[in-house]
Design an enzyme around this catalytic site. Structure first.
Site, PDB file in Angstrom:
ATOM      1  N   LYS A 166       0.823  -1.214   0.000  1.00  0.00           N
ATOM      2  CA  LYS A 166       0.000   0.000   0.000  1.00  0.00           C
ATOM      3  C   LYS A 166       0.856   1.263   0.000  1.00  0.00           C
ATOM      4  O   LYS A 166       0.614   2.192  -0.775  1.00  0.00           O
ATOM      5  CB  LYS A 166      -0.919  -0.002   1.231  1.00  0.00           C
ATOM      6  CG  LYS A 166      -1.704   1.278   1.366  1.00  0.00           C
ATOM      7  CD  LYS A 166      -2.202   1.545   2.774  1.00  0.00           C
ATOM      8  CE  LYS A 166      -1.203   1.796   3.806  1.00  0.00           C
ATOM      9  NZ  LYS A 166      -1.372   2.873   4.759  1.00  0.00           N
ATOM     10  N   ASN A 167       1.855   1.306   0.871  1.00  0.00           N
ATOM     11  CA  ASN A 167       2.611   2.554   1.001  1.00  0.00           C
ATOM     12  C   ASN A 167       3.525   2.823  -0.198  1.00  0.00           C
ATOM     13  O   ASN A 167       3.828   3.979  -0.494  1.00  0.00           O
ATOM     14  CB  ASN A 167       3.374   2.586   2.326  1.00  0.00           C
ATOM     15  CG  ASN A 167       2.417   2.780   3.500  1.00  0.00           C
ATOM     16  OD1 ASN A 167       1.267   3.200   3.303  1.00  0.00           O
ATOM     17  ND2 ASN A 167       2.853   2.458   4.705  1.00  0.00           N
ATOM     18  N   CYS A 169      -3.879   7.978   9.558  1.00  0.00           N
ATOM     19  CA  CYS A 169      -4.173   7.435  10.881  1.00  0.00           C
ATOM     20  C   CYS A 169      -3.723   8.400  11.972  1.00  0.00           C
ATOM     21  O   CYS A 169      -2.672   9.030  11.858  1.00  0.00           O
ATOM     22  CB  CYS A 169      -3.471   6.094  11.055  1.00  0.00           C
ATOM     23  SG  CYS A 169      -4.322   4.759  10.207  1.00  0.00           S
ATOM     24  N   ARG A 193       2.523  14.046  13.466  1.00  0.00           N
ATOM     25  CA  ARG A 193       2.811  13.897  12.040  1.00  0.00           C
ATOM     26  C   ARG A 193       3.045  15.234  11.313  1.00  0.00           C
ATOM     27  O   ARG A 193       2.341  15.578  10.365  1.00  0.00           O
ATOM     28  CB  ARG A 193       1.712  13.061  11.361  1.00  0.00           C
ATOM     29  CG  ARG A 193       1.444  11.773  12.100  1.00  0.00           C
ATOM     30  CD  ARG A 193       0.534  10.833  11.380  1.00  0.00           C
ATOM     31  NE  ARG A 193       1.231  10.094  10.336  1.00  0.00           N
ATOM     32  CZ  ARG A 193       0.659   9.160   9.589  1.00  0.00           C
ATOM     33  NH1 ARG A 193      -0.593   8.859   9.774  1.00  0.00           N
ATOM     34  NH2 ARG A 193       1.344   8.535   8.658  1.00  0.00           N
ATOM     35  N   ASP A 215       4.854   0.074  12.118  1.00  0.00           N
ATOM     36  CA  ASP A 215       3.583  -0.461  11.608  1.00  0.00           C
ATOM     37  C   ASP A 215       3.334  -1.906  12.047  1.00  0.00           C
ATOM     38  O   ASP A 215       2.264  -2.461  11.764  1.00  0.00           O
ATOM     39  CB  ASP A 215       3.537  -0.367  10.075  1.00  0.00           C
ATOM     40  CG  ASP A 215       3.419   1.068   9.601  1.00  0.00           C
ATOM     41  OD1 ASP A 215       3.158   1.955  10.431  1.00  0.00           O
ATOM     42  OD2 ASP A 215       3.598   1.308   8.382  1.00  0.00           O
ATOM     43  N   ARG A 263      -8.456   0.241   5.021  1.00  0.00           N
ATOM     44  CA  ARG A 263      -7.560   1.195   4.354  1.00  0.00           C
ATOM     45  C   ARG A 263      -6.342   0.482   3.792  1.00  0.00           C
ATOM     46  O   ARG A 263      -5.738   0.941   2.825  1.00  0.00           O
ATOM     47  CB  ARG A 263      -7.035   2.240   5.357  1.00  0.00           C
ATOM     48  CG  ARG A 263      -8.071   3.157   5.902  1.00  0.00           C
ATOM     49  CD  ARG A 263      -7.441   4.093   6.898  1.00  0.00           C
ATOM     50  NE  ARG A 263      -6.807   5.155   6.131  1.00  0.00           N
ATOM     51  CZ  ARG A 263      -6.800   6.438   6.479  1.00  0.00           C
ATOM     52  NH1 ARG A 263      -7.367   6.805   7.600  1.00  0.00           N
ATOM     53  NH2 ARG A 263      -6.236   7.331   5.738  1.00  0.00           N
TER      54      ARG A 263
HETATM   55  C1  EPZ Z   1       4.835   6.529   6.620  1.00  0.00           C
HETATM   56  O1  EPZ Z   1       4.220   7.632   7.285  1.00  0.00           O
HETATM   57  C2  EPZ Z   1       3.764   5.493   6.446  1.00  0.00           C
HETATM   58  N1  EPZ Z   1       2.664   6.064   5.667  1.00  0.00           N
HETATM   59  C3  EPZ Z   1       3.273   5.033   7.818  1.00  0.00           C
HETATM   60  O2  EPZ Z   1       2.406   3.950   7.600  1.00  0.00           O
HETATM   61  C4  EPZ Z   1       4.451   4.536   8.650  1.00  0.00           C
HETATM   62  O3  EPZ Z   1       3.996   4.277   9.959  1.00  0.00           O
HETATM   63  C5  EPZ Z   1       5.541   5.583   8.707  1.00  0.00           C
HETATM   64  O4  EPZ Z   1       5.914   6.009   7.362  1.00  0.00           O
HETATM   65  C6  EPZ Z   1       6.811   5.105   9.408  1.00  0.00           C
HETATM   66  O5  EPZ Z   1       7.311   3.983   8.761  1.00  0.00           O
HETATM   67  C7  EPZ Z   1       2.741   6.085   4.343  1.00  0.00           C
HETATM   68  O6  EPZ Z   1       3.692   5.616   3.736  1.00  0.00           O
HETATM   69  C8  EPZ Z   1       1.590   6.682   3.633  1.00  0.00           C
HETATM   70  P1  EPZ Z   1       7.418   9.450   8.611  1.00  0.00           P
HETATM   71  P2  EPZ Z   1       4.923   9.042   7.309  1.00  0.00           P
HETATM   72  O7  EPZ Z   1       7.465  10.751   7.872  1.00  0.00           O
HETATM   73  O8  EPZ Z   1       5.641   9.220   6.029  1.00  0.00           O
HETATM   74  C9  EPZ Z   1       8.444  12.625  12.080  1.00  0.00           C
HETATM   75  C10 EPZ Z   1       0.464   2.652   7.912  1.00  0.00           C
HETATM   76  O9  EPZ Z   1      -0.076   2.080   8.895  1.00  0.00           O
HETATM   77  N2  EPZ Z   1       8.403  13.653  11.027  1.00  0.00           N
HETATM   78  O10 EPZ Z   1       8.447   8.412   8.289  1.00  0.00           O
HETATM   79  O11 EPZ Z   1       3.916  10.021   7.733  1.00  0.00           O
HETATM   80  C11 EPZ Z   1       7.079  12.006  12.354  1.00  0.00           C
HETATM   81  O12 EPZ Z   1       6.331  12.798  13.243  1.00  0.00           O
HETATM   82  C12 EPZ Z   1       1.042   4.033   8.068  1.00  0.00           C
HETATM   83  O13 EPZ Z   1       0.513   2.153   6.785  1.00  0.00           O
HETATM   84  C13 EPZ Z   1       8.774  14.955  11.336  1.00  0.00           C
HETATM   85  O14 EPZ Z   1       9.121  15.285  12.476  1.00  0.00           O
HETATM   86  O15 EPZ Z   1       5.971   8.818   8.484  1.00  0.00           O
HETATM   87  C14 EPZ Z   1       7.464  10.668  12.903  1.00  0.00           C
HETATM   88  O16 EPZ Z   1       7.772  10.800  14.259  1.00  0.00           O
HETATM   89  C15 EPZ Z   1       0.735   4.676   9.354  1.00  0.00           C
HETATM   90  N3  EPZ Z   1       8.734  15.897  10.350  1.00  0.00           N
HETATM   91  C16 EPZ Z   1       8.741  10.302  12.139  1.00  0.00           C
HETATM   92  O17 EPZ Z   1       9.231  11.544  11.620  1.00  0.00           O
HETATM   93  C17 EPZ Z   1       8.373  15.582   9.080  1.00  0.00           C
HETATM   94  O18 EPZ Z   1       8.374  16.481   8.216  1.00  0.00           O
HETATM   95  C18 EPZ Z   1       8.558   9.342  10.983  1.00  0.00           C
HETATM   96  O19 EPZ Z   1       7.473   9.754  10.151  1.00  0.00           O
HETATM   97  C19 EPZ Z   1       8.012  14.256   8.769  1.00  0.00           C
HETATM   98  C20 EPZ Z   1       8.036  13.304   9.772  1.00  0.00           C
END
Ligand code: EPZ
Length: 432
Positions: free
Chosen positions: A22-23, A118, A123, A307, A399
């Protein structure tokens, strides 16, 4: 209201086929409109987040043709520069923010509503914005909740990500593909879907090297062309079935996987006492006795995925001894523990740590899914439990899991999706 009715207690056994990731699909479908030529994408999972992103790109003018259940032909040539991307669907899914990177790269302008997804923490998207700005874009937030990014000309940059972010790495990589010069992204995310997107973009003529390491190097190109591409299997769906096998003391062969992507999951299952056998594109998980406690901390890839955190917590809740689960990625990802407690789990959450005192068994309960992965984890708990459970708010689960109840039934689970009281009674009558 639609929900799952589950009669627990059956050890799962047999074979299950994993869908496309999915991702990865969210990123690849958003990137597919970066060329004016036609792109064919195969192995697209049939889940609601993906149906949403396909609708979103169609709404802004892409031609989206479904060839079969998992194959789509997409042509983004009719999308107009600066077309606002804003409707209910955009705000519901996380992946819609990839349209900022893809439209900024393609047209030098993107106006996209802030994403949903979610509710597992704050985020923020500051790293995405930092990356776009480094490439020369002017980025501003305008009401109502729109991100507008535009640049006369995108120019390459050396970008250091302050946190390892999947979303920011993907978004900035898409924009940088069309920036003049040589961009370097340091402290990049290494997740399999980052690599899959890079491979997809390279198959369209991009010049990306190093995806899968923490330094990604991108030589900007003028032109991207059409392609045919098949999405990698879903690492998290595969891992979810691996934990379902372990929690129900079952024996499942999970097919159409890349075992390398599952290493951290296999390692933890081996540690608690499961037998894991890899062969080609399949992994077999056998659990034929009570498993033992362990500790785990979620980390960016190749660490243990956030995840999979709810799924391993559900399993450890049944393992002998005290286990500790530390969530280091998101700050609000233990909401499901209250639901598990209703089933008899003994888990204390302190900040980002869950301390688990393994119990012999769970008992059936009625529960709400708080989010996608936690919802799947509660299904695993219900399958392992003694007695009947009902799980509500299953739209979260839908989802990201294709045919979840059907695949579980094929493995011997007693689970039905029902949407009214009569159906529920009929199902309970059949399984009692
Ligand atoms: C992706 O989310 C996935 N979603 C999530 O999957 C997954 O949990 C996550 O990566 C971590 O592997 C999609 O791919 C659509 P991140 P994303 O940016 O990209 C912080 C599922 O269940 N951060 O890697 O939103 C953030 O707060 C979902 O399929 C910043 O501080 O995650 C977090 O603590 C849920 N500033 C960490 O980084 C930013 O600009 C990692 O988030 C961006 C992120």
């Amino acid at each position: 209201m639609e929900h799952y009715v589950i009669k627990g207690g059956n050890a799962l056994s047999g074979e299950v086929e994993i869908a496309g990731a999915k991702n990865a699909a969210l990123a690849i479908l958003a990137a597919s409109i970066m060329t004016n030529e036609t792109v064919t994408v195969e192995n697209v999972p049939d889940v609601s987040d993906i149906r949403a992103i396909l609708k979103v790109i169609a709404t802004i003018g892409a031609h989206v043709e479904q060839i079969d259940r998992h194959t789509f032909r997409i042509n983004g040539s009719a999308i107009k520069k600066g077309e606002p991307v804003d409707n209910e669907l955009v705000r519901e899914i996380r992946g819609s923010y990839y349209l900022i990177g893809s439209l900024l790269g393609k047209y030098g302008k993107a106006a996209v509503a802030l994403p949903g997804g979610c509710n597992i923490g704050l985020r923020p998207i500051d790293q995405h914005i930092k990356g776009f700005r480094a490439l020369g874009a002017d980025v501003r937030l305008v009401s109502p909740g729109m991100v507008v990014a535009e640049a006369e000309e995108l120019t390459a940059a050396h970008i250091y990500m302050d946190v390892v972010s999947v979303g920011a790495t993907i978004n900035v990589m898409m924009a940088a593909v069309k920036a003049h010069g040589y961009t370097i992204i340091e402290n990049a995310a290494r997740e399999p879907h980052v690599v899959d997107l890079a491979n997809f973009l390279n198959s369209m003529g991009a010049k990306i090297k190093g995806a899968g390491t923490d330094v990604i190097r991108i030589r900007g190109v003028e032109y991207l062309h059409g392609t045919n591409y098949s999405i990698i299997p879903d690492q998290i769906e595969a891992g979810t079935f691996m934990f379902a096998a372990a929690a129900t003391k079952g024996d499942i062969t999970i097919k159409n996987v890349i075992p390398k992507h599952l290493e951290s999951i296999s390692a933890k299952l081996t540690e608690v006492g499961c037998q894991i056998r890899e062969s080609g594109d399949a992994v077999r998980v056998v659990a034929n006795r009570r498993l033992l406690h362990t500790n785990v901390k979620t980390l960016p890839y190749p660490g243990f995925p956030t995840d999979m955190q709810p799924q391993i917590t559900v399993l450890l809740g049944l393992c002998k001894g005290i286990s500790i689960v530390t969530e280091s990625i998101f700050e609000n990802r233990f909401k499901y523990v209250d639901e598990l407690t209703k089933m008899g789990a003994s888990i204390t959450v302190e900040g980002n740590t869950a301390i688990i005192d393994g119990v012999e068994k769970y008992t059936g309960a009625n529960m709400d899914s708080p989010d996608l992965r936690a919802g799947a984890a509660l299904v695993i708990a219900a399958l392992a439990a003694e007695g009947d459970s009902e799980i509500y708010k299953i739209h979260y689960i839908e989802r990201g899991y294709e045919d979840f109840p059907e695949k579980l039934r094929h493995l011997g689970a007693e689970i039905r999706k029902v949407d009214d009281e009569n159906q529920r009674r009929r199902f309970q009558y059949r399984i009692s």
